[in-house]
Design an enzyme around this catalytic site. Structure first.
Site, PDB file in Angstrom:
ATOM      1  N   ARG A  32      46.327  64.785 -65.724  1.00 30.76           N
ATOM      2  CA  ARG A  32      46.719  64.569 -67.112  1.00 30.76           C
ATOM      3  C   ARG A  32      48.213  64.244 -67.175  1.00 30.76           C
ATOM      4  O   ARG A  32      48.999  64.799 -66.404  1.00 30.76           O
ATOM      5  CB  ARG A  32      46.397  65.806 -67.952  1.00 30.76           C
ATOM      6  CG  ARG A  32      44.894  66.098 -68.043  1.00 30.76           C
ATOM      7  CD  ARG A  32      44.609  67.397 -68.777  1.00 30.76           C
ATOM      8  NE  ARG A  32      43.166  67.618 -68.879  1.00 30.76           N
ATOM      9  CZ  ARG A  32      42.416  68.203 -67.952  1.00 30.76           C
ATOM     10  NH1 ARG A  32      42.998  68.620 -66.816  1.00 30.76           N
ATOM     11  NH2 ARG A  32      41.121  68.371 -68.120  1.00 30.76           N
ATOM     12  N   LYS A  58      44.589  72.730 -69.836  1.00 29.61           N
ATOM     13  CA  LYS A  58      43.533  73.061 -70.795  1.00 29.61           C
ATOM     14  C   LYS A  58      42.910  74.423 -70.535  1.00 29.61           C
ATOM     15  O   LYS A  58      42.721  75.227 -71.444  1.00 29.61           O
ATOM     16  CB  LYS A  58      42.447  71.985 -70.775  1.00 29.61           C
ATOM     17  CG  LYS A  58      42.816  70.723 -71.550  1.00 29.61           C
ATOM     18  CD  LYS A  58      41.590  69.853 -71.744  1.00 29.61           C
ATOM     19  CE  LYS A  58      41.896  68.686 -72.678  1.00 29.61           C
ATOM     20  NZ  LYS A  58      40.690  67.853 -72.928  1.00 29.61           N
TER      21      LYS A  58
END
Length: 406
Positions: A247, A272
């Site tokens: 990411r 996350k």
């Protein structure tokens, strides 16, 4: 009273023939032309310096004309009048010329590429050298690298651009910029003049998607990244991004303490899920990290903010780099590398979906419904990540798109 010497004429010199042994034709001021038995004609000058009799060579006729030889004689006499030995000056000039030749753009470029061979595919090195030999070396290869200017490179790029080879021009600009940065690092140049050429050549006309999943489009994107000439830190981040496909926030926050160069692993907590994750680092990534370490290795982050080393660079840094390359936010984002890897690794390279998903840090469960831990299938993932990096290099360098040529 010294004997007057009648100056030579061009006709005398042209008509002089070799004899059984060398002889001289004097021109005055200590200068003369030696005629060798085989007919060679060599300019010489006898002089005295520090009580020692010496001889200075001015070259061979007709390469050095009578007028040129006299000019060199007069320059030597000026040095003698200033109590300077012209032989010493000549030796110094010869040494300086050798040093300039040893640090010409071509010599430094070949040295840079030779060092790169340890970390790039052989095909990549061959393609890079071919580009330089065709488009760059014949025009600026012999110039001292310390004297290179933006205008020198612009002339090269415009020559390529005029033939409609826009992509080639951008690739050449990227290669030359890397050579200049290597010259700066090895203290043979002060700066990279190609930075001043941003926007000087036509932008590439390439259609992109928000997530590029076709190998042909991926190849063009990789070439654009390879030719990016913005700040060094951002350039390194851009080059690493497709190899690791994490990411964007995780890449920007990459910390030196989380990287083990010996085991070629990067371990960090997924943003996350907060679970620990391992990213095997291909040799290409290790090479880039070693290149940037002298610049940012003293701090916390691999890609720090230019304002303060206490924070990583902003997301805007990568987005701005995309804009400079002519890629809009509707065409490609940092997240797009994840979609690119997911699709091509599966559909083109035929990698196991569970390995891909695991490497993307997605929740993956075994046949019994249990979540895999962070070290699951690590050897297989290391193999996959190196294969992926090698495949990206092949794409960037114009290699086969797939084994099926799809």
């Amino acid at each position: 009273m010294p004997k007057l010497v009648k100056p030579l004429s061009d006709a005398q010199i042209r008509n002089a023939k070799g004899k059984g042994k060398p002889y001289k034709l004097a021109d005055g001021g200590g200068m003369y032309l030696t005629i060798q038995p085989h007919g060679a004609k060599l300019w010489r000058m006898d002089y005295t310096f520090g009580g020692n009799r010496k001889t200075l060579s001015f070259g061979a006729y007709p390469a050095v004309s009578l007028e040129q030889a006299r000019k060199r004689r007069d320059e030597a006499k000026k040095l003698l009048a200033a109590d300077i030995d012209p032989s010493d000056v000549k030796k110094a000039q010869k040494q300086a010329k050798l040093e300039r030749a040893a640090n010409s753009f071509e010599v430094v470029a070949r040295e840079w590429l030779e060092r790169r061979k340890a970390v790039i595919a052989g095909r990549t090195a061959t393609h890079t050298l071919a580009f330089l030999e065709k488009w760059v070396f014949p025009f600026i290869g012999d110039k001292p690298i310390a004297d290179m200017k933006a205008s020198d490179f612009l002339a090269v790029l415009r020559r390529v651009e005029s033939q409609g080879k826009i992509d080639t021009a951008h690739r050449i600009r990227g290669y030359c910029s890397q050579v200049m940065r290597y010259a700066v690092a090895t203290e043979r140049a002060e700066s990279d003049p190609l930075i001043a050429l941003t926007g000087a050549i036509q932008p590439r006309n390439v259609a992109h998607r928000a997530a590029i999943t076709e190998p042909k489009q991926a190849a063009e994107l990789l070439r654009m990244i390879d030719g990016y000439s913005g700040t060094f830190v951002v350039a390194c981040a851009l080059k690493i991004a497709p190899y690791v496909f994490v990411r964007p926030g995780e890449l920007r926050a990459m910390r030196w303490q989380d990287i083990d160069l010996d085991t070629a692993e990067w371990r960090y907590a997924v943003t996350k899920t907060k679970t620990e994750h391992i990213v095997p680092l291909a040799k290409q990534v290790i090479s880039i990290l070693k290149e940037i370490h002298p610049v940012t290795g003293h701090g916390k982050y691999v890609f720090p903010s230019p304002r303060t080393g206490e924070r990583p660079m902003s997301d805007n840094a990568v987005l701005s780099a995309f804009r400079r390359m002519g890629i809009t936010k509707e065409e490609m984002t940092g997240h797009g590398f994840r979609a690119m890897a997911r699709t091509i690794l599966d559909e083109v390279l035929g990698e196991r979906v569970d390995l891909i998903e695991h490497q993307l840090a997605h929740a993956v469960r075994d046949p019994l419904g249990r979540a895999y831990n962070r070290t699951s299938h690590l050897p297989e993932r290391k193999r996959m990540m190196q294969r992926w990096a090698d495949y990206l290099d092949e794409l960037r360098d114009g290699g086969p798109i797939t084994h099926e040529n799809r």
